[in-house]
Write a protein that holds these residues in place. Structure first.
Motif, mmCIF file in Angstrom:
data_model
loop_
_atom_site.group_PDB
_atom_site.id
_atom_site.type_symbol
_atom_site.label_atom_id
_atom_site.label_comp_id
_atom_site.label_asym_id
_atom_site.label_seq_id
_atom_site.Cartn_x
_atom_site.Cartn_y
_atom_site.Cartn_z
ATOM 1 N N PRO A 288 0.784 -1.191 -0.168
ATOM 2 C CA PRO A 288 -0.031 -0.129 0.063
ATOM 3 C C PRO A 288 0.799 1.299 0.024
ATOM 4 O O PRO A 288 0.381 2.156 -0.638
ATOM 5 C CB PRO A 288 -0.793 -0.009 1.177
ATOM 6 C CG PRO A 288 -0.931 -1.413 1.491
ATOM 7 C CD PRO A 288 0.594 -2.070 1.059
ATOM 8 N N VAL A 291 1.791 1.677 -3.557
ATOM 9 C CA VAL A 291 0.648 2.326 -4.457
ATOM 10 C C VAL A 291 0.447 3.569 -4.292
ATOM 11 O O VAL A 291 0.365 4.348 -5.062
ATOM 12 C CB VAL A 291 -0.520 1.382 -4.214
ATOM 13 C CG1 VAL A 291 -1.709 1.988 -4.855
ATOM 14 C CG2 VAL A 291 -0.296 0.057 -4.717
ATOM 15 N N TRP A 292 0.524 4.029 -2.972
ATOM 16 C CA TRP A 292 0.204 5.480 -2.425
ATOM 17 C C TRP A 292 1.205 6.432 -3.104
ATOM 18 O O TRP A 292 1.097 7.274 -3.612
ATOM 19 C CB TRP A 292 0.306 5.504 -0.921
ATOM 20 C CG TRP A 292 -0.030 7.205 -0.460
ATOM 21 C CD1 TRP A 292 0.899 8.006 -0.095
ATOM 22 C CD2 TRP A 292 -1.496 7.513 -0.401
ATOM 23 N NE1 TRP A 292 -0.008 9.040 0.326
ATOM 24 C CE2 TRP A 292 -1.030 8.771 0.162
ATOM 25 C CE3 TRP A 292 -2.723 7.002 -0.176
ATOM 26 C CZ2 TRP A 292 -2.190 9.904 0.477
ATOM 27 C CZ3 TRP A 292 -3.751 7.851 0.215
ATOM 28 C CH2 TRP A 292 -3.453 9.123 0.578
ATOM 29 N N THR A 295 1.254 6.564 -7.200
ATOM 30 C CA THR A 295 -0.063 7.273 -7.550
ATOM 31 C C THR A 295 -0.221 8.712 -7.192
ATOM 32 O O THR A 295 -1.271 9.541 -7.285
ATOM 33 C CB THR A 295 -1.464 6.533 -7.322
ATOM 34 O OG1 THR A 295 -1.340 6.601 -5.825
ATOM 35 C CG2 THR A 295 -1.463 5.193 -7.860
ATOM 36 N N VAL A 299 -4.960 7.731 -4.856
ATOM 37 C CA VAL A 299 -5.729 6.866 -4.607
ATOM 38 C C VAL A 299 -6.120 6.912 -3.149
ATOM 39 O O VAL A 299 -5.449 7.434 -1.978
ATOM 40 C CB VAL A 299 -4.989 5.291 -4.290
ATOM 41 C CG1 VAL A 299 -5.927 3.938 -3.788
ATOM 42 C CG2 VAL A 299 -4.390 5.011 -5.886
ATOM 43 N N VAL A 304 -6.750 2.130 -0.341
ATOM 44 C CA VAL A 304 -5.561 1.794 0.012
ATOM 45 C C VAL A 304 -5.972 0.389 0.980
ATOM 46 O O VAL A 304 -5.211 -0.405 1.234
ATOM 47 C CB VAL A 304 -4.849 2.846 0.781
ATOM 48 C CG1 VAL A 304 -3.859 2.401 1.724
ATOM 49 C CG2 VAL A 304 -4.430 3.881 -0.228
ATOM 50 N N ILE A 307 -6.873 -2.492 -1.022
ATOM 51 C CA ILE A 307 -5.488 -3.059 -1.813
ATOM 52 C C ILE A 307 -4.754 -3.761 -0.347
ATOM 53 O O ILE A 307 -4.084 -4.738 -0.704
ATOM 54 C CB ILE A 307 -4.670 -1.919 -2.040
ATOM 55 C CG1 ILE A 307 -5.190 -1.320 -3.510
ATOM 56 C CG2 ILE A 307 -3.015 -2.365 -2.386
ATOM 57 C CD1 ILE A 307 -4.323 -0.056 -3.882
#
Length: 330
Positions: A288, A291-292, A295, A299, A304, A307
């Motif tokens: 996470p 990903v945060w 992006t 997101v 999150v 995910i």
């Protein structure tokens, strides 16, 4: 029923004579016979009273320490530095003497420590751990340092010595705590006011975790899996605290994924569930974060969480498969 502490670790009962016979036949070593004797003694119904006595002893010791702390707090600032050091030195000496006494005297320590009954071992380990803490505090007061560098080093020496003479689970935790205190102090001294050196701090704690894993894996610790868990915990927590706390997000999830990889690879060699648990936890934290970051925070929190949940489920499934693969029957 009281504790059995015959000179050779065995008493004169029929069970003890049988164990002694197995030693004479070469089936068991003296250490193994003593361990079996203590394990059977711990399982006897009469040990319940001894366990309650142990708990009562812990509670009493805790009350004494709290009372001493409250009393010292009220008058501590009125004491000179020499008196403060003297008080901590006396307390440390008393804890060390109490630990040795509970174990059965100096002759019960070292190579003969396997003969110390479990209850005495736990109480002695707790007293020696407290001695490590008070010695660290005493050296810190003596040197008047802003960090616990000298104090952490002194506490680590006392904790390691205590574990060597009488291995115990609380002794492992004391050694771990003092090593964390020492490394944290070294990081603070080297970093000073420059918070841009978060990566160096993270690598220091990662190295400490690897060291603990190596010590446990090489058999230097009697409490192998506890050592593995403590090493994994400080590696993961150290990386996250040092990097996320100072905004170094990229390094945070990259090193956290590295920690996960090390733990899962280690699990292939050492089947300790704690490695698998911390490995899955590291993946669940790192993905996470990645990903945060990738992006740019676009997101949402709900995404999150989704995910993280999906990663946790996937990692758990992979962990179960890894665990099953380690079983003899597949």
């Amino acid at each position: 029923m009281g504790e059995s502490h015959a000179p050779d670790g065995l008493g004169g009962s029929a069970r003890d004579r049988a164990l002694r016979g197995l030693v004479d036949q070469g089936v068991l070593t003296t250490e193994q016979a003593a361990a079996v004797h203590n394990a059977l003694a711990e399982a006897e119904p009469g040990r319940t009273g001894l366990r309650w006595a142990e708990i009562t002893g812990y509670v009493g010791a805790g009350l004494v320490l709290v009372g001493a702390f409250v009393l010292a707090t009220a008058t501590w600032d009125d004491l000179s530095r020499a008196w403060q050091v003297a008080v901590l030195a006396v307390v440390t000496a008393a804890l060390l003497a109490g630990g040795v006494g509970v174990a059965g005297g100096p002759r019960a320590l070292g190579g003969r420590s396997h003969r110390v009954p479990t209850v005495r071992r736990r109480i002695t380990g707790a007293l020696l751990a407290l001695a490590a803490a008070t010695s660290a505090l005493g050296i810190n007061v003596l040197t008047e340092e802003d960090t616990m560098l000298a104090g952490g080093a002194a506490g680590l020496v006392v904790a390691v010595a205590g574990y060597v003479v009488l291995p115990s689970a609380v002794g492992v935790v004391a050694c771990w705590a003092m090593s964390v205190l020492l490394v944290g102090s070294v990081v603070d001294v080297l970093r000073g006011d420059a918070y841009d050196q978060a990566l160096a701090g993270a690598l220091a704690f990662l190295a400490l975790g690897v060291l603990w894993g190596a010590l446990a894996g090489l058999g230097a610790l009697d409490h192998r899996r506890l050592g593995l868990g403590l090493g994994a915990g400080i590696a993961l927590a150290g990386v996250q605290h040092q990097l996320v706390g100072f905004g170094e997000t990229v390094f945070a999830y990259v090193l956290t994924l590295l920690v996960a990889a090390l733990l899962l690879v280690y699990y292939q060699w050492e089947r300790a569930g704690v490695l698998l648990v911390f490995g899955i936890l590291a993946i669940t934290i790192a993905v996470p974060e990645m990903v945060w970051d990738l992006t740019d925070g676009e997101v949402g929190a709900a995404a999150v969480l989704l995910i993280a949940g999906a990663v946790l489920l996937g990692a758990s499934w992979a962990g179960i498969r890894m665990h099953q693969a380690r079983q003899p029957d597949g």
